[in-house]
Design a protein around this motif. Structure first.
Motif, PDB file in Angstrom:
ATOM      1  N   ARG A   1      44.790  45.017  49.776  1.00 13.22           N
ATOM      2  CA  ARG A   1      45.045  44.876  51.205  1.00 13.22           C
ATOM      3  C   ARG A   1      43.773  45.070  52.021  1.00 13.22           C
ATOM      4  O   ARG A   1      43.564  44.407  53.053  1.00 13.22           O
ATOM      5  N   LYS A   2      42.907  45.983  51.584  1.00 15.11           N
ATOM      6  CA  LYS A   2      41.643  46.179  52.293  1.00 15.11           C
ATOM      7  C   LYS A   2      40.779  44.917  52.254  1.00 15.11           C
ATOM      8  O   LYS A   2      40.168  44.533  53.259  1.00 15.11           O
ATOM      9  N   LEU A   3      40.748  44.261  51.087  1.00 14.10           N
ATOM     10  CA  LEU A   3      39.975  43.024  50.978  1.00 14.10           C
ATOM     11  C   LEU A   3      40.581  41.920  51.837  1.00 14.10           C
ATOM     12  O   LEU A   3      39.851  41.117  52.429  1.00 14.10           O
ATOM     13  N   LEU A   4      41.913  41.868  51.901  1.00 14.25           N
ATOM     14  CA  LEU A   4      42.553  40.861  52.745  1.00 14.25           C
ATOM     15  C   LEU A   4      42.222  41.093  54.219  1.00 14.25           C
ATOM     16  O   LEU A   4      41.991  40.131  54.972  1.00 14.25           O
ATOM     17  N   ARG A   5      42.193  42.358  54.653  1.00 13.90           N
ATOM     18  CA  ARG A   5      41.836  42.653  56.040  1.00 13.90           C
ATOM     19  C   ARG A   5      40.376  42.319  56.333  1.00 13.90           C
ATOM     20  O   ARG A   5      40.012  42.091  57.492  1.00 13.90           O
ATOM     21  N   MET A   6      39.545  42.306  55.285  1.00 14.59           N
ATOM     22  CA  MET A   6      38.137  41.946  55.468  1.00 14.59           C
ATOM     23  C   MET A   6      37.940  40.429  55.553  1.00 14.59           C
ATOM     24  O   MET A   6      36.818  39.975  55.779  1.00 14.59           O
TER      25      MET A   6
ATOM     26  N   VAL B   1      40.802  35.167  45.955  1.00 12.71           N
ATOM     27  CA  VAL B   1      39.514  35.860  45.804  1.00 12.71           C
ATOM     28  C   VAL B   1      39.725  37.370  45.755  1.00 12.71           C
ATOM     29  O   VAL B   1      39.116  38.078  44.942  1.00 12.71           O
ATOM     30  N   ALA B   2      40.587  37.887  46.634  1.00 11.31           N
ATOM     31  CA  ALA B   2      40.838  39.330  46.645  1.00 11.31           C
ATOM     32  C   ALA B   2      41.451  39.789  45.322  1.00 11.31           C
ATOM     33  O   ALA B   2      41.065  40.832  44.779  1.00 11.31           O
ATOM     34  N   ALA B   3      42.414  39.026  44.802  1.00 14.31           N
ATOM     35  CA  ALA B   3      43.027  39.387  43.522  1.00 14.31           C
ATOM     36  C   ALA B   3      41.994  39.351  42.401  1.00 14.31           C
ATOM     37  O   ALA B   3      41.982  40.223  41.512  1.00 14.31           O
ATOM     38  N   LEU B   4      41.118  38.361  42.422  1.00 18.33           N
ATOM     39  CA  LEU B   4      40.084  38.263  41.387  1.00 18.33           C
ATOM     40  C   LEU B   4      39.113  39.441  41.465  1.00 18.33           C
ATOM     41  O   LEU B   4      38.751  40.030  40.430  1.00 18.33           O
ATOM     42  N   LEU B   5      38.682  39.808  42.674  1.00 19.60           N
ATOM     43  CA  LEU B   5      37.749  40.926  42.826  1.00 19.60           C
ATOM     44  C   LEU B   5      38.387  42.248  42.390  1.00 19.60           C
ATOM     45  O   LEU B   5      37.758  43.049  41.692  1.00 19.60           O
ATOM     46  N   VAL B   6      39.645  42.471  42.789  1.00 17.91           N
ATOM     47  CA  VAL B   6      40.330  43.693  42.383  1.00 17.91           C
ATOM     48  C   VAL B   6      40.513  43.735  40.871  1.00 17.91           C
ATOM     49  O   VAL B   6      40.330  44.786  40.239  1.00 17.91           O
ATOM     50  N   GLY B   7      40.859  42.591  40.280  1.00 24.94           N
ATOM     51  CA  GLY B   7      41.001  42.537  38.822  1.00 24.94           C
ATOM     52  C   GLY B   7      39.696  42.838  38.110  1.00 24.94           C
ATOM     53  O   GLY B   7      39.672  43.557  37.102  1.00 24.94           O
ATOM     54  N   LEU B   8      38.599  42.301  38.618  1.00 25.61           N
ATOM     55  CA  LEU B   8      37.295  42.565  37.998  1.00 25.61           C
ATOM     56  C   LEU B   8      36.918  44.041  38.124  1.00 25.61           C
ATOM     57  O   LEU B   8      36.392  44.636  37.161  1.00 25.61           O
ATOM     58  N   MET B   9      37.185  44.637  39.280  1.00 26.14           N
ATOM     59  CA  MET B   9      36.885  46.064  39.435  1.00 26.14           C
ATOM     60  C   MET B   9      37.717  46.912  38.479  1.00 26.14           C
ATOM     61  O   MET B   9      37.223  47.886  37.905  1.00 26.14           O
ATOM     62  N   PHE B  10      38.972  46.525  38.286  1.00 22.22           N
ATOM     63  CA  PHE B  10      39.830  47.269  37.356  1.00 22.22           C
ATOM     64  C   PHE B  10      39.327  47.135  35.924  1.00 22.22           C
ATOM     65  O   PHE B  10      39.267  48.123  35.178  1.00 22.22           O
ATOM     66  N   VAL B  11      38.947  45.922  35.525  1.00 19.17           N
ATOM     67  CA  VAL B  11      38.438  45.711  34.165  1.00 19.17           C
ATOM     68  C   VAL B  11      37.150  46.501  33.948  1.00 19.17           C
ATOM     69  O   VAL B  11      36.945  47.117  32.887  1.00 19.17           O
ATOM     70  N   LEU B  12      36.262  46.503  34.947  1.00 21.05           N
ATOM     71  CA  LEU B  12      35.019  47.270  34.815  1.00 21.05           C
ATOM     72  C   LEU B  12      35.294  48.763  34.715  1.00 21.05           C
ATOM     73  O   LEU B  12      34.643  49.467  33.929  1.00 21.05           O
ATOM     74  N   ALA B  13      36.256  49.260  35.489  1.00 22.98           N
ATOM     75  CA  ALA B  13      36.592  50.680  35.424  1.00 22.98           C
ATOM     76  C   ALA B  13      37.163  51.045  34.056  1.00 22.98           C
ATOM     77  O   ALA B  13      36.795  52.071  33.463  1.00 22.98           O
TER      78      ALA B  13
END
Length: 375
Positions: free
Chosen positions: A54-59, A65-77
């Protein structure tokens, strides 16, 4: 309009339908655990990752794109956690079979000393050979457990891994296409019921969101308080033990018992000559459970599902009898969603104004479609 308001107006017929529907869904889910478990994990991950989404969507980012970025951050974590675990385990150490055998032996020694102390305090227990009977039963149960039963358990877990890999993919598509799916469902609803249907979809989403967010907050609180208490009395790996016990507590009653046994085994192994450490660990665990019941759960889960405590307890027992451990885990979130759907549908069906609007809309469409057929 709130869920609590609809709850107060729901009649006995609606609630009978809610309970029957919940039990039926639990039974069906038990037959499809191979898909239900990754689906549940995907939903949990979805509601964990929804706030940064939701934060990325507000940005200004799009859903994809937001789903892809969140997914990548989760995979990296996850990759970072796995890398740190591999570094931690890189040093030569004893096998996990030997480690587990040591902890089991420590737990058995604690039980043996406790039963002997009880016999000294209460002579009638010595007459019925209480300590010897308990020790014989535990020894027969744990004898060869690591070599026999645990291997079968690990093989079963390995067989589940392919289905569990579905969870991240399901989470990604929930994040990317969740709003599109809700719009797809809304388009199939007659115009007379459109507003109430939007309310229904919103409340189902909010109920699930509040529940899983509350469950996550409860897990963090349990882990922190239990780890602090275990660290204070000198138990090794307090943070890991606290996290494991907090996650096991997701399964009502059974998970708490298993978590307490795990804590006691580690505490009794760390201090084999000082049983007071294990007793203190039990006290810490009970204290955290009391905090759960009277402080943490009312502040987290208690605000997520507006249910009477009697209904909650009864449904936990019903869920366990219908679907076993899976039923214990799934019954509360499933009941919350079915409750919102059932109560809202009950109000839709019994509202004479909405039924009249729907009938009038059908009549107007019929007249409009046949206007050129009238001579």
């Amino acid at each position: 309009m709130s869920v609590l308001a609809t709850h107060q107006r729901a009649g006995p017929v609606v609630w009978i339908g809610i309970v029957v529907t919940t039990c039926t869904l639990l039974f069906l889910l038990q037959q499809m655990l191979f898909l239900a478990i990754p689906f549940l994990l995907g939903i949990v991950l979805y509601y964990i990752l929804l706030p940064p989404m939701r934060k990325l969507l507000r940005m200004g980012f799009s859903h994809s794109v937001a789903a892809l970025l969140v997914g990548l951050m989760f995979v990296l974590a996850v990759g970072l956690v796995v890398f740190l675990i591999m570094l931690w385990r890189s040093a030569p150490s004893e096998s996990w079979q030997h480690t587990l055998s040591v902890y089991l032996a420590g737990g058995l020694d604690f039980v043996r000393h406790t039963t002997q102390a009880l016999e000294q305090q209460f002579p009638f227990l010595k007459q019925v050979k209480f300590a010897r009977n308990i020790n014989n039963r535990l020894t027969s149960f744990t004898g060869g457990f690591v070599q026999k039963h645990l291997t079968d358990i690990l093989v079963s877990v390995a067989a589940w891994l392919p289905s569990l890999l579905l969870a991240p993919f399901l989470t990604f598509f929930f994040l990317r296409d969740g709003t599109r799916f809700k719009k797809f469902l809304a388009r199939a609803v007659p115009n007379a019921f459109f507003e109430r249907t939007l309310f229904l979809l919103h409340e189902v989403h909010q109920t699930a969101y509040r529940y899983f967010q509350g469950l996550l907050k409860l897990t963090i609180l349990d882990t922190a308080v239990l780890a602090l208490g275990l660290w204070a009395i000198g138990v090794s790996s307090p943070l890991l033990l606290g996290l494991m016990a907090a996650v096991l507590a997701w399964v009502p009653y059974v998970g708490s018992i298993v978590g307490c046994m795990l804590v006691v085994m580690v505490a009794s192994t760390d201090a084999p000559n000082n049983p007071m450490v294990a007793y203190l660990a039990i006290g810490v665990f009970i204290f955290v459970r009391l905090l759960d019941d009277f402080v943490f759960m009312p502040l987290t889960l208690g605000r997520s599902l507006h249910m009477h405590p009697l209904i909650t307890v009864l449904m936990i027992f019903i869920g366990g009898s219908v679907a076993g451990i899976a039923g214990l885990m799934l019954v509360l979130p499933l009941l919350g969603v079915v409750m919102v759907i059932g109560e809202t549908l009950g109000r839709l069906i019994t509202d004479p104004r909405l039924r009249a609007r729907h009938s009038n809309a059908i009549h107007l469409r019929t007249r409009q479609a046949s206007v050129d057929l009238v001579k």
